[in-house]
Design a protein around this motif. Sequence first.
Motif, PDB file in Angstrom:
ATOM      1  N   UNK A  17       0.837  -1.210   0.000  1.00 42.58           N
ATOM      2  CA  UNK A  17       0.000   0.000   0.000  1.00 42.58           C
ATOM      3  C   UNK A  17       0.866   1.253   0.000  1.00 42.58           C
ATOM      4  N   UNK A  18       1.934   1.252   0.781  1.00 37.40           N
ATOM      5  CA  UNK A  18       2.852   2.403   0.802  1.00 37.40           C
ATOM      6  C   UNK A  18       3.560   2.526  -0.538  1.00 37.40           C
ATOM      7  N   UNK A  19       4.013   1.401  -1.092  1.00 39.78           N
ATOM      8  CA  UNK A  19       4.701   1.433  -2.392  1.00 39.78           C
ATOM      9  C   UNK A  19       3.787   2.015  -3.458  1.00 39.78           C
ATOM     10  N   UNK A  20       2.512   1.622  -3.432  1.00 39.38           N
ATOM     11  CA  UNK A  20       1.553   2.131  -4.409  1.00 39.38           C
ATOM     12  C   UNK A  20       1.466   3.648  -4.319  1.00 39.38           C
ATOM     13  N   UNK A  21       1.374   4.174  -3.114  1.00 40.25           N
ATOM     14  CA  UNK A  21       1.270   5.633  -2.942  1.00 40.25           C
ATOM     15  C   UNK A  21       2.525   6.338  -3.447  1.00 40.25           C
ATOM     16  N   UNK A  37       1.281   0.985 -16.997  1.00 37.95           N
ATOM     17  CA  UNK A  37       0.495   1.750 -17.970  1.00 37.95           C
ATOM     18  C   UNK A  37      -0.460   2.694 -17.256  1.00 37.95           C
ATOM     19  N   UNK A  38      -1.063   2.212 -16.175  1.00 43.44           N
ATOM     20  CA  UNK A  38      -1.970   3.049 -15.393  1.00 43.44           C
ATOM     21  C   UNK A  38      -1.542   2.998 -13.929  1.00 43.44           C
ATOM     22  N   UNK A  39      -0.706   3.956 -13.498  1.00 44.08           N
ATOM     23  CA  UNK A  39      -0.222   3.932 -12.119  1.00 44.08           C
ATOM     24  C   UNK A  39      -1.322   4.148 -11.085  1.00 44.08           C
ATOM     25  N   UNK A  70      10.176   3.910   3.499  1.00 43.83           N
ATOM     26  CA  UNK A  70      10.557   5.015   2.610  1.00 43.83           C
ATOM     27  C   UNK A  70      10.776   4.547   1.176  1.00 43.83           C
ATOM     28  N   UNK A  71      10.711   3.222   0.939  1.00 45.77           N
ATOM     29  CA  UNK A  71      10.936   2.747  -0.413  1.00 45.77           C
ATOM     30  C   UNK A  71      10.985   1.241  -0.493  1.00 45.77           C
TER      31      UNK A  71
END
Length: 160
Positions: A17-21, A37-39, A70-71
């Motif tokens: 979920x954090x990575x997606x944001x 293609x669609x972030x 953080x990543x």
Amino acid sequence: MTNKNITLPKTEKDDLNAFFLFQLDQEANHLAAFTAKDPNDKVAYIEKYSRFLTDPTINMRTIKVNDVIVGSIAKFVIENDAGITYWIDRKFWGQGIATTALKDFLNIEKSRPIYGHVAFDNYGSQKVLENCGFVKIGKDKGFANARQTEIEEYIYRLSD
């Protein structure tokens, strides 16, 4: 850097979920260039990366600083070659976190040679790779979803 405790625990599904944001950031997406293609499609993102968590060829780690996500960083395999990918939340850029995380990750992940591909104008990521011993060995072109055009990318390799 000395006051930052950087750790690389194995990625868990909740971390996604954090990575997606992080990847919704337009400037970061532009620099990464070779993105989804669609972030904005969270369902597709979570489904894709959830599969990666159980893939034995992928070593996926969460980058934490003082226990804050953080990543991400991962080793993957494409066409029998090990590759490296990482993403740092933009508010943490320029602090040496990516370089430290990559150096630490390369002590955990022993696949060699390992390759990194980076957009021609992503100078920060080029510097991270070079600071970790990667050598630029070539160029390629590919379609960058984040830019909706073909761009040049540099290919880096770490042999030992």
